[in-house]
Enzyme design. Sequence first.
Site, PDB file in Angstrom:
ATOM      1  N   ASN A   9       0.868  -1.177   0.000  1.00  0.00           N
ATOM      2  CA  ASN A   9       0.000   0.000   0.000  1.00  0.00           C
ATOM      3  C   ASN A   9       0.908   1.230   0.000  1.00  0.00           C
ATOM      4  OD1 ASN A   9      -1.872   1.996   0.406  1.00  0.00           O
ATOM      5  ND2 ASN A   9      -2.424   1.381   2.495  1.00  0.00           N
ATOM      6  N   TRP A  10       1.082   1.817  -1.176  1.00  0.00           N
ATOM      7  CA  TRP A  10       2.007   2.952  -1.288  1.00  0.00           C
ATOM      8  C   TRP A  10       1.453   4.211  -0.639  1.00  0.00           C
ATOM      9  CZ3 TRP A  10       4.147   2.862  -7.054  1.00  0.00           C
ATOM     10  CH2 TRP A  10       4.909   1.692  -7.228  1.00  0.00           C
ATOM     11  N   LYS A  11       0.165   4.256  -0.411  1.00  0.00           N
ATOM     12  CA  LYS A  11      -0.487   5.473   0.109  1.00  0.00           C
ATOM     13  C   LYS A  11      -0.131   6.662  -0.793  1.00  0.00           C
ATOM     14  CE  LYS A  11      -0.392   3.347   4.618  1.00  0.00           C
ATOM     15  NZ  LYS A  11      -0.490   3.500   6.062  1.00  0.00           N
ATOM     16  N   HIS A  97      -9.816   1.540   4.187  1.00  0.00           N
ATOM     17  CA  HIS A  97      -8.588   1.705   4.966  1.00  0.00           C
ATOM     18  C   HIS A  97      -8.865   2.668   6.122  1.00  0.00           C
ATOM     19  CE1 HIS A  97      -4.551   2.817   6.142  1.00  0.00           C
ATOM     20  NE2 HIS A  97      -4.157   1.687   5.578  1.00  0.00           N
ATOM     21  N   GLU A  99      -7.293   5.063   7.235  1.00  0.00           N
ATOM     22  CA  GLU A  99      -7.043   6.477   6.908  1.00  0.00           C
ATOM     23  C   GLU A  99      -8.221   7.067   6.139  1.00  0.00           C
ATOM     24  OE1 GLU A  99      -3.224   5.730   5.121  1.00  0.00           O
ATOM     25  OE2 GLU A  99      -2.484   5.138   7.089  1.00  0.00           O
ATOM     26  N   GLU A 169      -6.208  -4.476  10.300  1.00  0.00           N
ATOM     27  CA  GLU A 169      -5.170  -3.477  10.546  1.00  0.00           C
ATOM     28  C   GLU A 169      -5.470  -2.714  11.835  1.00  0.00           C
ATOM     29  OE1 GLU A 169      -3.006  -2.500   6.630  1.00  0.00           O
ATOM     30  OE2 GLU A 169      -4.640  -1.076   6.895  1.00  0.00           O
ATOM     31  N   GLY A 175       1.892   2.442  10.813  1.00  0.00           N
ATOM     32  CA  GLY A 175       2.876   3.509  10.688  1.00  0.00           C
ATOM     33  C   GLY A 175       3.526   3.896  12.003  1.00  0.00           C
ATOM     34  N   SER A 215       2.669  -2.047  10.461  1.00  0.00           N
ATOM     35  CA  SER A 215       4.107  -2.188  10.713  1.00  0.00           C
ATOM     36  C   SER A 215       4.645  -3.585  10.413  1.00  0.00           C
ATOM     37  CB  SER A 215       4.443  -1.756  12.146  1.00  0.00           C
ATOM     38  OG  SER A 215       4.121  -0.380  12.319  1.00  0.00           O
ATOM     39  N   GLY A 236       2.466  -0.958   4.382  1.00  0.00           N
ATOM     40  CA  GLY A 236       2.660   0.434   4.008  1.00  0.00           C
ATOM     41  C   GLY A 236       4.134   0.769   3.866  1.00  0.00           C
ATOM     42  N   GLY A 237       4.716   1.331   4.914  1.00  0.00           N
ATOM     43  CA  GLY A 237       6.091   1.829   4.881  1.00  0.00           C
ATOM     44  C   GLY A 237       7.105   0.894   4.251  1.00  0.00           C
TER      45      GLY A 237
END
Length: 253
Positions: A9-11, A97, A99, A169, A175, A215, A236-237
């Site tokens: 997930n590049w966001k 998601h 976010e 999640e 994150g 994470s 993500g990251g």
Amino acid sequence: MRTQIAAANWKMNLTFQQGEKLLDDILAAEIKLKDHQKTIFAVPYPYLTMTRSEVAEEKNYYAASQNCYHKKSGAYTGEVSVEMLHSLNINYCVVGHSERREYFLETNVILADKVNLCLESFIAPIFCCGEALAIREAGTQNEFVTKQLEESLFHLTAEQIKGIVIAYEPIWAIGTGKTATTAQAQEMHAHLRSVIASKYGEAIANQVPILYGGSVKANNAKELFSCPDVDGGLVGGASLVAADFIEIIRSLK
Ligand code: PGA
């Protein structure tokens, strides 16, 4: 074996050129996925076509959207419809998601509409659920995620639910560098599967992939994915660094 998925997930990160290079670097590792394994790149809208063509020749690699609008079409300036994604041959779409829920006020009811539109267009929703820290501390996380599934997914038929990917999640782990322990992840994934089983039966619940997100890193993926009810991750990251995501793909069961 149930489908195992490494989903990036590049966001809202990376320029087009950086994204293209990242995909090139990951695909250069030439990881041959087994039949039951998939790698999915959820990228920003303007990168979907590029991503789709990058993975076109790769078995079990896919492009995904990070979102879609909950209406079919019309005067919704700036939004992207599921039909548009379908016309680009996109096979997956992240839905709900945390976010999106937090910053764009997406509710379980809106998410049910998105899920319906995706399924109508043969796009598999990667449906996200998960609780905030305060809910975990109050010990009511099971009830909270159960409600998320009930309100957004439980109108679906048994045949339809088989086409869904669920991503658990915990918001407190996204994150933050704070990962759920394998025990916490396994416990929640088993709970989610039992909730699906109570509505659709065990045979169907056993077919639904449930990914862990929050994470996931190169150094904890293998342990997390080894849990019997954890079928991969939404990352993500660590999905923004080629070497890290390669290691995560290699950690799939
Ligand atoms: P993270 O994000 O891996 O950076 O915690 C996961 C996600 O939000 O999908």
